[in-house]
Design a protein around this motif. Structure first.
Motif, short mmCIF file in Angstrom:
data_model
loop_
_atom_site.label_atom_id
_atom_site.label_comp_id
_atom_site.label_asym_id
_atom_site.label_seq_id
_atom_site.Cartn_x
_atom_site.Cartn_y
_atom_site.Cartn_z
N PHE A 1 -7.83 4.73 -6.04
CA PHE A 1 -6.86 3.63 -6.02
C PHE A 1 -5.57 4.14 -6.66
O PHE A 1 -5.59 4.68 -7.76
N THR B 1 -1.25 3.27 -7.07
CA THR B 1 0.01 2.57 -6.87
C THR B 1 1.13 3.55 -7.25
O THR B 1 1.01 4.27 -8.25
N ARG C 1 -8.28 -2.02 -8.98
CA ARG C 1 -8.61 -1.32 -7.75
C ARG C 1 -9.18 -2.26 -6.68
O ARG C 1 -9.31 -1.88 -5.51
N GLU C 2 -9.56 -3.48 -7.07
CA GLU C 2 -10.13 -4.42 -6.12
C GLU C 2 -9.06 -5.15 -5.31
O GLU C 2 -9.41 -5.88 -4.37
N THR D 1 -4.90 -5.14 -3.44
CA THR D 1 -4.06 -4.27 -2.62
C THR D 1 -3.10 -3.45 -3.46
O THR D 1 -2.97 -2.24 -3.27
#
Length: 469
Positions: free
Chosen positions: A378, A380, A414-415, A417
């Motif tokens: 995950f 960003t 991480r669950e 978007t």
């Protein structure tokens, strides 16, 4: 749009002092609820048992008393909302469930003890204390009487400590926020979490083994601190070894026990794998049959190299650094040795690659490898406006100059978007020895750090509100 006024510091400092007693009372009310999962007591509206249900009810009641509109999501989760000028949504998610108290407490686990500037009690750090100061930070903005440009939704999860079924249920009914953070990790701000690969390696049937029993480890995701094996052998002439104890076990067998050092699978460098210690001793002293030796020599390649180089799965990237892998548990079951493993991997590899390579290593000795859990990395963008807004809020309040970072563990972020984990822990600040860590006895957190986090969150809400989303 300018949201943060020139007198923000004076306002938030005064607000925190005026409202600390109320915040502490609300933390205490949550901590008093033993909100660990009890699936045998689950029922409609309480899918994780009475404790998580009661804690979710209390969190929603606190938010209602603050003046937020609240929604109960079938007992799986709930949320409080601060409507903004637009429907674009920014999210926060914390959790009201806890792990069981467990042994070793010197303070009452399900009440808040205030001692020498610390709060002690199950959930004061994970995650009832952080959740509550973050909710009060949102209340600060509600109490200013100015409508923010974006809608803020504070989600209360009730199943973070086990299966994350709270988030799964929530996301079936509601769209993800444009950006979300969870106050359930460390500062400054974490923008990425490694992928996760769990596996089970099972030997071929062993027909002529010397190993009668072999057990080690309590969980796949932890470096095992203890392991033991019972083998058909005599203790006569066996050499001593650090951390190894040998005792007679009767009927021509000996018990070999290893004391290593446990560590989380995401940070294996700090541990010493007790299973590896047993394997090394068995192989070095020829306490195995040919079939056992074939499997354990392959297993040793896994156990001895936490970067995966022993089994050819080493990988690294700029954001996450190197892959990690550990052997978490072992057992002898139905004449087969069964080894579990936990790997945290960067973006430069994937689960299929890891599985294929492990099968190349273990296949030639007749062992099978199965993938039991797979989570993609995950990530960003650390340069995104949202991550930079959180980072600047932390650094401005604390006077630090810390950069965003990634972790090998996993959080709620991480669950969704797009998201991040954001405080409240500051691991560079040492606590007194009598203050325990999350999941341990005498779990606690500094009052000063909670107040600092409150101010950081309030500033972060303002910074996020000033972005062009």
């Amino acid at each position: 749009m300018k949201v943060i006024s020139d007198d923000f510091n004076a306002k938030i400092d005064a607000y925190i002092e005026q409202n600390w007693d109320a915040c502490l009372a609300d933390i205490s009310h949550l901590v008093e609820i033993p909100s660990f999962e009890e699936l045998d007591k689950a029922q409609p509206g309480a899918p994780f048992g009475p404790g998580p249900r009661a804690a979710l009810t209390e969190a929603l009641a606190i938010a209602e008393r603050m003046g937020f509109a609240t929604t109960d999501v079938d007992g799986y989760a709930g949320f409080a909302e601060l409507p903004g000028a637009s429907s674009t949504q920014l999210g926060i998610i914390g959790h009201v469930d806890v792990v069981p108290a467990g042994p070793g407490w010197t303070f009452p686990p399900y009440e808040v003890t205030v001692k020498d500037g610390y709060l002690i009690g199950r959930g004061t750090l994970d995650d009832k204390g952080p959740l509550m100061v973050c909710l009060y930070a949102l209340k600060f903005w509600k109490d200013q009487g100015v409508q923010l440009p974006y809608t803020f939704r504070f989600i209360f999860g009730a199943n973070e400590e086990t299966d994350l079924l709270d988030v799964e249920h929530y996301r079936k009914a509601y769209a993800d926020p444009a950006f979300l953070f969870t106050p359930d990790a460390e500062f400054s701000v974490c923008y990425g979490e490694k992928g996760g690969f769990n596996g089970t390696v099972t030997s071929a049937p062993i027909s002529d083994g010397l190993i009668v029993e072999f057990t080690g480890g309590a969980a796949t995701n932890a470096v095992p601190g203890e392991a033991q094996a019972v083998v058909r052998a005599s203790a006569d002439g066996l050499p001593a070894a650090d951390g190894i104890t040998i005792t007679p076990a009767g009927d021509g067998t000996i018990r070999i026990e290893a004391k290593g050092k446990s560590a989380h699978a995401s940070l294996p460098e700090g541990g010493k794998n007790a299973i590896a210690m047993i394997v090394d001793y068995l192989l070095a002293n020829d306490l195995v049959s040919a079939e056992e030796r074939a499997f354990l020599e392959a297993d040793k390649k896994l156990l001895d190299h936490t970067d995966g180089s022993g089994v050819g799965i080493a990988a690294s990237d700029e954001d996450f650094g190197p892959l990690t892998v550990i052997g978490g548990t072992i057992e002898l079951k139905d004449h087969r040795l069964v080894q579990t493993l936990d790997s945290r991997f960067p973006t430069s590899t994937d689960g299929d690659t890891i599985l294929a390579q492990l099968r190349q290593v273990f296949g030639p000795v007749g062992a099978t490898v199965e993938n039991t859990l797979l989570l993609p990395p995950f990530l960003t963008d650390p340069n995104s406006p949202e991550i930079q807004a959180l980072s600047s809020a932390f650094n401005q309040v604390t006077g630090e100059e810390r950069k965003p970072f990634t972790i090998g563990g996993g959080t709620y972020a991480r669950e969704f978007t797009r998201g991040a984990s954001f405080g409240v822990e500051m691991p560079w600040i040492a606590n007194p020895e009598w203050v325990g860590s999350m999941h341990g006895p005498d779990e606690g957190e500094s009052i000063e750090q909670l107040k600092t986090a409150w101010k950081i969150y309030a500033l972060a809400f303002g910074r996020l509100s000033e972005l062009d989303l």
